[in-house]
Design a protein around this motif. Sequence first.
Motif, PDB file in Angstrom:
ATOM      1  N   ALA A   1      -6.841  33.606  -8.467  1.00 38.65           N
ATOM      2  CA  ALA A   1      -7.284  33.033  -7.196  1.00 38.65           C
ATOM      3  C   ALA A   1      -6.338  31.963  -6.652  1.00 38.65           C
ATOM      4  O   ALA A   1      -5.909  32.067  -5.495  1.00 38.65           O
ATOM      5  N   PRO A   2      -5.960  30.927  -7.429  1.00 40.91           N
ATOM      6  CA  PRO A   2      -5.052  29.942  -6.835  1.00 40.91           C
ATOM      7  C   PRO A   2      -3.674  30.508  -6.524  1.00 40.91           C
ATOM      8  O   PRO A   2      -3.050  30.123  -5.531  1.00 40.91           O
ATOM      9  N   VAL A   3      -3.192  31.423  -7.363  1.00 36.74           N
ATOM     10  CA  VAL A   3      -1.875  32.019  -7.115  1.00 36.74           C
ATOM     11  C   VAL A   3      -1.899  32.814  -5.813  1.00 36.74           C
ATOM     12  O   VAL A   3      -1.034  32.666  -4.955  1.00 36.74           O
ATOM     13  N   VAL A   4      -2.912  33.646  -5.647  1.00 35.76           N
ATOM     14  CA  VAL A   4      -3.009  34.481  -4.448  1.00 35.76           C
ATOM     15  C   VAL A   4      -3.226  33.621  -3.204  1.00 35.76           C
ATOM     16  O   VAL A   4      -2.545  33.794  -2.188  1.00 35.76           O
ATOM     17  N   LEU A   5      -4.166  32.687  -3.274  1.00 39.24           N
ATOM     18  CA  LEU A   5      -4.462  31.869  -2.098  1.00 39.24           C
ATOM     19  C   LEU A   5      -3.266  31.035  -1.670  1.00 39.24           C
ATOM     20  O   LEU A   5      -2.919  30.996  -0.486  1.00 39.24           O
ATOM     21  N   TYR A   6      -2.617  30.370  -2.608  1.00 43.75           N
ATOM     22  CA  TYR A   6      -1.489  29.521  -2.247  1.00 43.75           C
ATOM     23  C   TYR A   6      -0.344  30.358  -1.685  1.00 43.75           C
ATOM     24  O   TYR A   6       0.268  29.999  -0.684  1.00 43.75           O
ATOM     25  N   THR A   7      -0.081  31.489  -2.327  1.00 52.94           N
ATOM     26  CA  THR A   7       1.033  32.325  -1.875  1.00 52.94           C
ATOM     27  C   THR A   7       0.742  32.926  -0.508  1.00 52.94           C
ATOM     28  O   THR A   7       1.617  32.956   0.361  1.00 52.94           O
ATOM     29  N   LEU A   8      -0.478  33.398  -0.291  1.00 49.12           N
ATOM     30  CA  LEU A   8      -0.800  33.978   1.010  1.00 49.12           C
ATOM     31  C   LEU A   8      -0.795  32.931   2.117  1.00 49.12           C
ATOM     32  O   LEU A   8      -0.394  33.219   3.246  1.00 49.12           O
ATOM     33  N   LEU A   9      -1.247  31.727   1.805  1.00 49.62           N
ATOM     34  CA  LEU A   9      -1.224  30.679   2.826  1.00 49.62           C
ATOM     35  C   LEU A   9       0.203  30.311   3.210  1.00 49.62           C
ATOM     36  O   LEU A   9       0.480  30.012   4.375  1.00 49.62           O
ATOM     37  N   ARG A  10       1.096  30.326   2.247  1.00 47.90           N
ATOM     38  CA  ARG A  10       2.489  29.978   2.525  1.00 47.90           C
ATOM     39  C   ARG A  10       3.263  31.126   3.168  1.00 47.90           C
ATOM     40  O   ARG A  10       4.057  30.912   4.070  1.00 47.90           O
ATOM     41  N   ALA A  11       3.051  32.345   2.681  1.00 47.55           N
ATOM     42  CA  ALA A  11       3.861  33.478   3.138  1.00 47.55           C
ATOM     43  C   ALA A  11       3.331  34.074   4.448  1.00 47.55           C
ATOM     44  O   ALA A  11       4.113  34.530   5.273  1.00 47.55           O
ATOM     45  N   ARG A  12       2.032  34.125   4.596  1.00 47.63           N
ATOM     46  CA  ARG A  12       1.358  34.745   5.740  1.00 47.63           C
ATOM     47  C   ARG A  12       1.863  36.168   5.962  1.00 47.63           C
ATOM     48  O   ARG A  12       1.810  36.982   5.068  1.00 47.63           O
ATOM     49  N   SER A  13       2.409  36.472   7.108  1.00 50.02           N
ATOM     50  CA  SER A  13       2.811  37.851   7.395  1.00 50.02           C
ATOM     51  C   SER A  13       4.249  38.155   6.963  1.00 50.02           C
ATOM     52  O   SER A  13       4.715  39.266   7.155  1.00 50.02           O
TER      53      SER A  13
END
Length: 123
Positions: free
Chosen positions: A44-56
């Motif tokens: 969860a933290p890995v996915v959330l942090y990475t998706l928030l930073r990378a976005r599209s």
Amino acid sequence: MTRGTVALATAAVFWCVFLIGTTLTPGGPEFSSFVVHLPGFLVAPVVLYTLLRARSSALLYLAHVPNSLLCPGFAVAVVGWLFSCGALTGRPGTEMLSTVAGLAIVLHVAFGLIAIGLARTGR
């Protein structure tokens, strides 16, 4: 923080590989469900942090990962996927452990590689 995400994803992958390795040995130890599912909660933290930073731009960040990390990461993810779908299994009775650990490997490798790309670009 991105380097911490990479370190967390790497540690979770190594733990899952250890768990799967114990299912392949005949006299492997039995683990509690908390120990088995811990890498799944760490996703969860890995996915959330990475998706928030990378976005599209996640695929763009994957392009910044060196081939010396991308190719072995892809191979580890494929093996994790084989364990998660049941194509590879360990001892009888360890199917759920293999499934959970394999799925955690796939997610951690995928988002860990994106986080490596984020770190290399300076985001």
